[in-house]
Write an enzyme that holds these catalytic residues in place. Structure first.
Site, PDB file in Angstrom:
ATOM      1  N   TYR A   1    -102.574  28.384 -29.885  1.00 31.33           N
ATOM      2  CA  TYR A   1    -103.493  28.212 -31.006  1.00 31.33           C
ATOM      3  C   TYR A   1    -104.157  26.854 -30.831  1.00 31.33           C
ATOM      4  CZ  TYR A   1    -105.073  27.695 -35.874  1.00 31.33           C
ATOM      5  OH  TYR A   1    -105.828  27.496 -37.008  1.00 31.33           O
TER       6      TYR A   1
ATOM      7  N   ASP B   1    -106.018  32.193 -30.068  1.00 33.82           N
ATOM      8  CA  ASP B   1    -107.214  31.677 -30.708  1.00 33.82           C
ATOM      9  C   ASP B   1    -107.544  30.355 -30.033  1.00 33.82           C
ATOM     10  OD1 ASP B   1    -109.154  30.622 -32.309  1.00 33.82           O
ATOM     11  OD2 ASP B   1    -107.943  30.564 -34.146  1.00 33.82           O
TER      12      ASP B   1
ATOM     13  N   HIS C   1    -109.450  36.827 -38.606  1.00 35.86           N
ATOM     14  CA  HIS C   1    -109.571  37.182 -37.192  1.00 35.86           C
ATOM     15  C   HIS C   1    -109.189  38.641 -37.010  1.00 35.86           C
ATOM     16  CE1 HIS C   1    -109.619  32.984 -35.384  1.00 35.86           C
ATOM     17  NE2 HIS C   1    -109.223  32.738 -36.618  1.00 35.86           N
TER      18      HIS C   1
END
Length: 258
Positions: free
Chosen positions: A106, A145, A243
């Site tokens: 992340y 991400d 998302h």
């Protein structure tokens, strides 16, 4: 064939109150990477029969965090990579399996007015070195991400968003350097010209209604796995987070690159 799924869930406890488990069961992934879990150890209990669970927690409560759920038990796990923003915020969860490393990450957001851009650039450089080190041992599958839209095709309005967090030249160049170090963006490898496919939409602007999105979530694989990529997709219709999930299918029996 082996199937992989990655999803920034924007809070694992919140998404469990939605349809996460139905989605998880339906996908039946061999390995499932999660980002932005926003929980501490003991705050959530997932009943995932047949799966091993590996969590990387942030020190700050309700913030960041990554996880990996896998049908096979990892040979080893790496959560600390020697960078404070990664180690203190639970931004890396790397699991070694027999034929590859699977890494759920992340990436830090550069934030408004790019306050965190220097930290972000330090992260990008460190992540590239870390992945390159793993790749010397065996191929790497990176998911997560990455908080950057790489090319203009990966964002709804590139002119309007140029220079904003997630679409600065610095962040985009850093992703190019990572790819050039020996990785492939699997979605773009299979869909080089497919436009209007995104993985994140702002809640504030209700952007999902008009598909004013950004492609921030990726599966990257080592060049050695390039010829084994059978499918890669963005599941834009799956709700529950700001998302959407992304998927990857590898045919690990296919001949690899020599």
């Amino acid at each position: 064939m082996e199937k992989f799924v990655s999803w920034n869930v924007n809070g694992i406890r919140a998404i469990l109150r939605k349809d996460f488990m139905a989605f998880f069961d339906r996908e039946d992934a061999d390995v499932f990477g999660v980002q932005e879990t926003k929980c501490q150890e003991g705050q959530v209990e997932l009943d995932l029969p047949g799966y091993h669970q590996v969590w990387s927690y942030a020190e700050k409560k309700g913030y960041s965090g990554t996880a990996v759920f896998s049908k096979k038990e990892p040979l080893q796990v790496v959560r600390k990579v020697g960078l404070p923003v990664a180690d203190e915020e639970g931004r890396v969860c790397a699991c070694e399996f027999e034929g590859y490393w699977f890494v759920s990450v992340y990436s830090p957001n550069s934030q408004d007015r790019l306050q965190r851009l220097p930290i972000r650039e330090e992260w990008d450089a460190h992540l590239t070195r870390f992945l390159d080190g793993l790749a010397k041992d065996k191929p790497v599958i990176l998911c997560g991400d990455l908080n950057v839209a790489h090319k203009p095709i990966d964002i709804d309005d590139p002119e309007k968003n140029a220079g904003h967090a997630g679409f600065t030249d610095a962040e985009r160049d850093d992703l190019t350097r990572l790819l050039d170090s020996g990785f492939v963006d699997t979605f773009r490898y299979l869909h080089p010209t497919e436009a209007d496919v995104y993985t994140w939409w702002s809640y504030r602007e209700r952007a999902r209604r008009t598909n004013a999105g950004w492609r921030l979530d990726y599966f990257l694989v080592s060049d050695a796995l390039k010829d084994k990529v059978a499918a890669a997709s963005c599941l834009t219709q799956v709700m529950g987070s700001d998302h959407c999930p992304v998927t990857l299918t590898l045919d690990l029996s296919a001949p690899g690159r020599s």
